[in-house]
Design a protein around this motif. Structure first.
Motif, PDB file in Angstrom:
ATOM      1  N   VAL A  98     -27.879 -52.139  92.925  1.00 20.68           N
ATOM      2  CA  VAL A  98     -28.758 -52.607  93.854  1.00 20.68           C
ATOM      3  C   VAL A  98     -28.751 -53.744  94.626  1.00 20.68           C
ATOM      4  O   VAL A  98     -28.698 -53.901  95.942  1.00 20.68           O
ATOM      5  CB  VAL A  98     -30.075 -52.501  93.383  1.00 20.68           C
ATOM      6  N   ILE A  99     -28.384 -54.926  93.922  1.00 24.35           N
ATOM      7  CA  ILE A  99     -28.097 -56.220  94.433  1.00 24.35           C
ATOM      8  C   ILE A  99     -26.837 -56.274  95.662  1.00 24.35           C
ATOM      9  O   ILE A  99     -26.916 -56.606  96.690  1.00 24.35           O
ATOM     10  CB  ILE A  99     -27.721 -57.013  93.391  1.00 24.35           C
TER      11      ILE A  99
ATOM     12  N   TRP B  77     -26.076 -53.405  97.294  1.00 22.05           N
ATOM     13  CA  TRP B  77     -26.245 -52.640  98.235  1.00 22.05           C
ATOM     14  C   TRP B  77     -26.983 -53.339  99.015  1.00 22.05           C
ATOM     15  O   TRP B  77     -26.892 -53.553 100.688  1.00 22.05           O
ATOM     16  CB  TRP B  77     -27.153 -51.559  97.821  1.00 22.05           C
ATOM     17  N   VAL B  78     -28.008 -54.098  98.698  1.00 19.37           N
ATOM     18  CA  VAL B  78     -28.982 -55.092  99.656  1.00 19.37           C
ATOM     19  C   VAL B  78     -27.865 -56.290 100.084  1.00 19.37           C
ATOM     20  O   VAL B  78     -27.817 -56.440 101.581  1.00 19.37           O
ATOM     21  CB  VAL B  78     -29.948 -55.863  98.841  1.00 19.37           C
TER      22      VAL B  78
ATOM     23  N   LEU C 156     -27.051 -54.628 103.636  1.00 15.94           N
ATOM     24  CA  LEU C 156     -28.044 -55.500 104.683  1.00 15.94           C
ATOM     25  C   LEU C 156     -27.623 -56.827 105.238  1.00 15.94           C
ATOM     26  O   LEU C 156     -27.744 -57.138 106.244  1.00 15.94           O
ATOM     27  CB  LEU C 156     -29.474 -55.492 104.130  1.00 15.94           C
ATOM     28  N   GLY C 157     -27.460 -57.632 104.234  1.00 17.78           N
ATOM     29  CA  GLY C 157     -27.108 -58.926 104.494  1.00 17.78           C
ATOM     30  C   GLY C 157     -25.936 -59.224 105.260  1.00 17.78           C
ATOM     31  O   GLY C 157     -26.003 -60.179 106.123  1.00 17.78           O
TER      32      GLY C 157
END
Length: 111
Positions: free
Chosen positions: A13-14, A16-17, A21-22
């Motif tokens: 999850v980290i 992926w974010v 996104l980042g």
């Protein structure tokens, strides 16, 4: 085993974010900050209205040293005359590879 699965899911999850996104947001921000005209598509406006993009359908004359875009049917709808690189009149010929009219069409449409 349960602790390892929780860590793996959390790390997934980290990442992926962070990478989903980042990173794209950082790249868009850098593009907007340093290259705003190019990042927004190099849009050419006339009297406040967008009419073209600088890098789409560039016409290089009859030189063979540059890449040629696909030949488009760029004839004027009203006059029937050729208008090279006029995106408003662009469209496919819909001729198949066995159609005898295909080759003359491309000879007429290419610069």
């Amino acid at each position: 085993m349960g602790q390892t699965m929780k860590r793996a899911a959390l790390l997934t999850v980290i990442l992926w974010v962070l990478l989903g996104l980042g990173f794209p947001l950082v790249m868009v921000g850098i593009g907007q900050l340093f290259f705003p005209w190019q990042a927004n598509g190099s849009v050419i406006t006339v009297q406040g209205r967008p009419v073209a993009a600088r890098h789409v359908g560039q016409y290089f004359g009859n030189t063979l040293q540059y890449f040629w875009g696909r030949p488009s049917d760029t004839t004027s709808i009203t006059t029937g005359k050729l208008q090279p690189y006029n995106a408003f009149n662009s469209g496919p010929s819909n001729y198949g590879p066995t159609n005898a009219a295909l080759l003359p069409f491309y000879r007429r449409a290419s610069p």
